[in-house]
Structures are given as C-alpha cells and as structure tokens.
Design a protein around this motif. Structure first.
Motif, PDB file in Angstrom:
ATOM      1  N   SER A   1       6.963  -6.820  -5.629  1.00  0.00           N
ATOM      2  CA  SER A   1       7.969  -6.025  -4.925  1.00  0.00           C
ATOM      3  C   SER A   1       7.380  -5.249  -3.745  1.00  0.00           C
ATOM      4  O   SER A   1       8.131  -4.785  -2.880  1.00  0.00           O
ATOM      5  CB  SER A   1       8.619  -5.041  -5.898  1.00  0.00           C
ATOM      6  OG  SER A   1       7.681  -4.075  -6.330  1.00  0.00           O
ATOM      7  N   LEU A   2       6.061  -5.118  -3.706  1.00  0.00           N
ATOM      8  CA  LEU A   2       5.402  -4.356  -2.639  1.00  0.00           C
ATOM      9  C   LEU A   2       5.952  -2.936  -2.534  1.00  0.00           C
ATOM     10  O   LEU A   2       5.958  -2.346  -1.448  1.00  0.00           O
ATOM     11  CB  LEU A   2       5.527  -5.079  -1.291  1.00  0.00           C
ATOM     12  CG  LEU A   2       4.817  -6.432  -1.166  1.00  0.00           C
ATOM     13  CD1 LEU A   2       5.025  -7.013   0.221  1.00  0.00           C
ATOM     14  CD2 LEU A   2       3.335  -6.313  -1.464  1.00  0.00           C
ATOM     15  N   ASP A   3       6.407  -2.393  -3.664  1.00  0.00           N
ATOM     16  CA  ASP A   3       6.907  -1.017  -3.631  1.00  0.00           C
ATOM     17  C   ASP A   3       5.785  -0.007  -3.455  1.00  0.00           C
ATOM     18  O   ASP A   3       6.035   1.178  -3.258  1.00  0.00           O
ATOM     19  CB  ASP A   3       7.700  -0.709  -4.905  1.00  0.00           C
ATOM     20  CG  ASP A   3       6.911  -0.980  -6.174  1.00  0.00           C
ATOM     21  OD1 ASP A   3       5.771  -1.475  -6.067  1.00  0.00           O
ATOM     22  OD2 ASP A   3       7.437  -0.688  -7.266  1.00  0.00           O
ATOM     23  N   TRP A   4       4.538  -0.481  -3.508  1.00  0.00           N
ATOM     24  CA  TRP A   4       3.386   0.397  -3.292  1.00  0.00           C
ATOM     25  C   TRP A   4       3.017   0.502  -1.811  1.00  0.00           C
ATOM     26  O   TRP A   4       2.157   1.305  -1.446  1.00  0.00           O
ATOM     27  CB  TRP A   4       2.182  -0.126  -4.080  1.00  0.00           C
ATOM     28  CG  TRP A   4       1.946  -1.603  -3.919  1.00  0.00           C
ATOM     29  CD1 TRP A   4       2.491  -2.612  -4.654  1.00  0.00           C
ATOM     30  CD2 TRP A   4       1.105  -2.233  -2.950  1.00  0.00           C
ATOM     31  NE1 TRP A   4       2.060  -3.840  -4.205  1.00  0.00           N
ATOM     32  CE2 TRP A   4       1.203  -3.622  -3.156  1.00  0.00           C
ATOM     33  CE3 TRP A   4       0.290  -1.765  -1.918  1.00  0.00           C
ATOM     34  CZ2 TRP A   4       0.514  -4.546  -2.383  1.00  0.00           C
ATOM     35  CZ3 TRP A   4      -0.401  -2.682  -1.146  1.00  0.00           C
ATOM     36  CH2 TRP A   4      -0.284  -4.054  -1.389  1.00  0.00           C
ATOM     37  N   VAL A   5       3.625  -0.310  -0.941  1.00  0.00           N
ATOM     38  CA  VAL A   5       3.399  -0.209   0.503  1.00  0.00           C
ATOM     39  C   VAL A   5       4.341   0.865   1.042  1.00  0.00           C
ATOM     40  O   VAL A   5       5.563   0.725   1.009  1.00  0.00           O
ATOM     41  CB  VAL A   5       3.670  -1.557   1.207  1.00  0.00           C
ATOM     42  CG1 VAL A   5       3.433  -1.427   2.700  1.00  0.00           C
ATOM     43  CG2 VAL A   5       2.787  -2.649   0.617  1.00  0.00           C
ATOM     44  N   THR A   6       3.755   1.967   1.534  1.00  0.00           N
ATOM     45  CA  THR A   6       4.557   3.138   1.893  1.00  0.00           C
ATOM     46  C   THR A   6       4.734   3.347   3.392  1.00  0.00           C
ATOM     47  O   THR A   6       5.584   4.134   3.795  1.00  0.00           O
ATOM     48  CB  THR A   6       3.906   4.400   1.305  1.00  0.00           C
ATOM     49  OG1 THR A   6       2.572   4.534   1.840  1.00  0.00           O
ATOM     50  CG2 THR A   6       3.825   4.312  -0.212  1.00  0.00           C
ATOM     51  N   ASP A   7       3.947   2.657   4.221  1.00  0.00           N
ATOM     52  CA  ASP A   7       4.006   2.866   5.665  1.00  0.00           C
ATOM     53  C   ASP A   7       5.023   1.916   6.302  1.00  0.00           C
ATOM     54  O   ASP A   7       4.802   0.697   6.316  1.00  0.00           O
ATOM     55  CB  ASP A   7       2.616   2.637   6.275  1.00  0.00           C
ATOM     56  CG  ASP A   7       2.586   2.921   7.777  1.00  0.00           C
ATOM     57  OD1 ASP A   7       3.606   3.429   8.302  1.00  0.00           O
ATOM     58  OD2 ASP A   7       1.553   2.632   8.410  1.00  0.00           O
ATOM     59  N   PRO A   8       6.131   2.413   6.813  1.00  0.00           N
ATOM     60  CA  PRO A   8       7.143   1.519   7.408  1.00  0.00           C
ATOM     61  C   PRO A   8       6.635   0.729   8.601  1.00  0.00           C
ATOM     62  O   PRO A   8       7.210  -0.307   8.945  1.00  0.00           O
ATOM     63  CB  PRO A   8       8.267   2.481   7.819  1.00  0.00           C
ATOM     64  CG  PRO A   8       8.072   3.696   6.965  1.00  0.00           C
ATOM     65  CD  PRO A   8       6.593   3.818   6.776  1.00  0.00           C
TER      66      PRO A   8
END
Length: 529
Positions: free
Chosen positions: A431-438
């Motif tokens: 899900s890549l929910d750990w990638v926080t930088d838009p």
C-alpha cells in the motif's frame, strides 16, 4: 479434477505436453510418459529436441564468454607493454645515425636510398599489411559465428559476488529485472514421486531461463509470457540448492533467489528451507489484508473498529516494543480473533543492499543469536500479556531478509511472510502507506492505493487470488490522505469481486505448508520463554 474429454470421470494424470487432465481411458502411454494424443507426443519430442539444442548453445556461449573474459584480464597489461615497447623503439631509432624503416613489402631500406623500393621478386615474402587469407571472403558458417560472438564475459555462477551478479548494465535495469525474477516450488496437482518437483517463477517475457542444481546446469526453458515452469526436476538424496539464471532478449544477465530443498526419504517429503511467502494459493479466491505495527498506535483503534464492523479476521505482525507500550490494544486484537505474527522485538535493520537493489549480506552484529533474541523477546512479551503463543509466521522489519536469516528463524519454527510484490508498484500489493512525502515519486494518494488493491490482477488468469496486502497501524501521511480511511471501500470492493478476506494461515492452506509440522519445530522457542 475431472477429465478434459469426460467431465463426469475423475482425472488420474495430465498430458505431458498440454497438461490436460486425463482419465484412464484417455491416456496414451509412450515410454512411461502419458499423452492425450499422438499430436501432443510429436510436439513433446520436438520440444525436447529444441531444448537440447538450446542447452548445447547455452553451454557453447558459456565457454566462449568465459574464454573472452579470460583474455580480457590481460588485455590492458599487454597493451601497456606494447605502448612502452613502441616508445622505446622510437626513441632508439631517433638517436641512431642511420635509420632503417620497414618498407611496404617487408624489406629494410637505408635512409640514404633515394629510389623507391622495387616490388618484390617472385617467391619473396608476402606483404605484412594483411594476414594470410585476409582477402578471402568468409563462408556463411564463418560469418554466422563471427557475428554471434559474445562481447561480454560470463563467469561461472560460483565465482561472482552478489553485486557483480546483479549489475546488468545499469542500476535501474538491475532493480527492475532482479526484483521480479524469483523461483519457487510449484503446486503439484498431479501425483508424482516425492523426489520429483516442479519449479516455477516469474521473469520478463522473451527471455531464456537456465536452472542450476548444486552449481550444475539442470534444464533451460524459454519464458514467452511472464511465468515459466521447470517440470519434474529430480532431487538428490540430501541437499539441493537451486538457482536460476536469466538472459533477456537484449542479452542482459540476472540471477534469481536461491532455494534449498531437503529430501526426507523416511517421510517421503521435500522440505524447503528459507521459505519466503509472497502469495498464497493462487487457485483459491482468498486475499489477506495484513498489518504491521509501527512506532505508535494512532490508527490501530480505528482500524480494529473497521475490521470488527466488516467482520474481517486478518494477520497482524507485532513488535515486542508495541506489545509493551499498547497492552490494551494487543488484548483487543486477540479477543477479536485476529492472528498475531512476530515482527521482532525492536524492529531493527537486518541486511545491506547490493548495487542491484537485492538484499545480500547481514549487517554487522546481525547473526543467529541476534535474530533468535529478537524473535524470542517479542514472543515472550506476547505470551506474558495474553497467555498465548504467536502464530508461526514472522515478517522481517522493512522486508529486509535473505536465505540465511530465514533459515535462522525457521530454527525457532517461524515461516517468513512478505507481501505480494512485482516489477512495479502496479504489479504488487504494497500500500506504500509508509511513504509520507507527497513530492516523492513513490507517493500515491489513498484513492489510487484503494483502486490498485481492488483491481489488482484484473484481466489475468488468477486475478488477485492468494494476494497479501501490506498496510501499517501507524502513518505520518497527511490526515486527509490516510490509507486506512479507505478500508471500508477496499473490503467492499474485494468482496464484490468474489474474494474472501482471511488470515495468513487460511491463505496458505492450499500451498502444502503443514502448520502442525512448523508448530512442532517451535518447541525450541517455547522452551526459550
């Protein structure tokens, strides 16, 4: 499984070529091999002849590339010697009173000679400008081999380091190809001797795959689509280390993961060491929404509320630190019937990465004792709080694992469970929910992630069957773009497509993994409480 020609009859075997299920009346036996028709037998013979020719060509290319690489080792040294020698000769010639230079035809001519050199007499030496036979045109056979001569050296598999193996003409290409090149045991639907196994995997289309067993070439097959199969691979009595080598259509080279198979003659079973589960049974419409515990539990209560409301049971991987910080949430997870896996005690990094992006070596300080300590401490924290044991599944922090680490965990009865991944984000269920930088190229909105999970595998033969989704209990994404807020729609969308959302243990029921056997292997970890 029913016969292809007689649906009312139970199939007993499959055609060796087209793989159709056959009953006893439809089987045509030729030299201990079964076929559905004479046509399939003929095509099977043609295929075998073609495979043998490919193997011969494969070995020939190996020899030529090894010889080329051997010669290239000394080319720089020889070039330096020639340059130095030419400079010394030039310097010596400049200091002499009389300078002699070679003529066009190989005769020496004095400096005082003013007349041009005469043509050589009959029987004299041939010109030195071209080698003998240089003017003779190449035959068709010679032209074929001269144009097909490889230009890149190819060493034996056991002589290369892991970074060298995955350097395929660029870091991006290496990451793209090697990340999708995996081999694993196929699910045998036809009964065959226990020492014969089918090895399958994923690879780029239009490539050639070579399978090695204990550093010896075993078989080669072409990969026309994105999947390949090595049928009926015979295993040795004890240890079998399998690895595949890939050659793409444009000549790039890559190595797969390593499988270690042990043949237990007493129980007539083949045991795989270092399992890395990325997908469940692809023949069953089941999927798992797995969760990893993070640094905090800010999203855990809401996620559990949604799962309870939608009547979903899943697998949650917890660290020891999370268990000690959030005892009430952990108790709720157990009470609501979720399966709990081990995510180590302190969530440490475990491996380094090669130039090709593959996980290779253990970090300094990461050894068998370190990993056992991490897994046992998390197990102890869970047992002391709930009075129950964790399931026999674990997930490495950050997904950092290799064969050695997974075998250490198996000593405690743990099977490693990753998540479904592919060549690109669109080919996997992270899900890549750990990638926080838009602004990051890997960032996707919550709506994009929801659609990716719901539509995963759409239009393919198996769809999302056996898929393992990776999500987290905590996230630092913007509040309006948190992925877990899309959970109700994700669950509804998957169920609308006919998928059943289950824990990991139910997802693996059709893969032949005996949970009781692994539970027995966990006696060591129970004794270490």
């Amino acid at each position: 499984m029913h016969c292809e020609n007689h649906p009312e009859r139970q199939a007993k075997a499959r055609c060796q070529y087209c793989w159709k299920p056959l009953c006893l009346d439809c089987q045509i036996r030729v030299k201990d091999q079964l076929f559905c028709s004479k046509r399939c037998h003929t095509l099977f013979q043609i295929k075998n002849i073609w495979l043998r020719s490919q193997q011969a060509l494969f070995r020939h290319n190996l020899y030529l590339r090894a010889k080329t690489e051997h010669l290239n080792r000394y080319s720089t040294f020889i070039l330096i010697i020639l340059v130095v020698a030419a400079g010394a000769i030039s310097l010596y010639s400049a200091t002499t009173e009389e300078r002699y230079t070679p003529s066009l035809y190989g005769h020496s001519m004095s400096k005082e000679a003013s007349s041009p050199a005469a043509p050589p007499a009959v029987g004299s030496a041939k010109p030195l400008g071209k080698p003998l036979g240089a003017d003779k045109p190449l035959s068709a056979k010679e032209h074929k081999f001269s144009s097909a001569r490889p230009s890149v050296g190819w060493a034996k598999m056991d002589l290369r380091t892991e970074p060298e193996r995955n350097s395929i003409g660029g870091l991006a290409d290496a990451e793209e190809i090697c990340s999708n090149f995996h081999i694993y045991l196929a699910q045998n639907r036809v009964k065959q001797p226990y020492y014969l196994v089918d090895i399958c995997g994923n690879a780029p289309p239009n490539s050639i795959i070579a399978l090695y067993k204990n550093d010896r070439l075993c078989d080669t097959v072409p990969c026309k689509g994105e999947r390949f199969l090595f049928p009926r691979i015979g295993l040795d009595r004890n240890r079998n280390i399998l690895q595949a080598k890939l050659i793409t259509a444009d000549g790039k080279l890559c190595y797969s993961n390593t499988l270690e198979l042990l043949v237990d003659k007493a129980s007539s079973q083949v045991t795989e060491k270092g399992l890395d589960i990325k997908r469940g049974d692809i023949n069953m419409a089941k999927i798992c929404l797995s969760f990893d515990s993070g640094e905090n539990a800010d999203a855990a209560p809401l996620i559990l509320d949604i799962l309870k409301e939608k009547q979903v049971r899943t697998t949650i991987f917890l660290t020891g630190e999370f268990i000690r910080r959030n005892p009430n949430i952990v108790k709720r997870i157990v009470e609501e019937g979720h399966e709990v896996g081990n995510h180590t005690d302190t969530h440490p990094h475990l491996t380094t990465r090669s130039e090709g992006g593959r996980l290779v070596k253990c970090l300094p300080g990461v050894d068998r004792e370190f990993l056992h300590r991490e897994l046992k401490k998390a197990e102890e924290a869970f047992y002391h709080l709930t009075g129950k044991h964790m399931s026999h599944y674990w997930r490495a922090p950050y997904g950092e694992t290799n064969l050695e680490i997974r075998k250490w965990a198996e000593e405690l009865g743990y099977i490693h469970v990753s998540w479904t991944c592919g060549r690109d984000w669109e080919d996997g269920l992270d899900s890549l929910d750990w990638v926080t930088d838009p602004s990051s190229g890997r960032y996707h909105t919550a709506e994009q992630i929801r659609n990716q999970i719901i539509n995963f595998g759409q239009g393919t033969e198996f769809g999302a069957n056996g898929g393992i989704v990776l999500m987290h209990f905590s996230t630092y994404r913007p509040h309006q773009d948190k992925v877990y807020l899309q959970l109700p729609e994700i669950i509804a969308g998957l169920r609308a497509k006919g998928y059943e959302i289950v824990p990991i243990s139910q997802l693996l029921e059709g893969k032949g993994i005996d949970s009781n056997r692994w539970a027995k292997k966990g006696r060591l970890r129970q004794a270490g409480r």
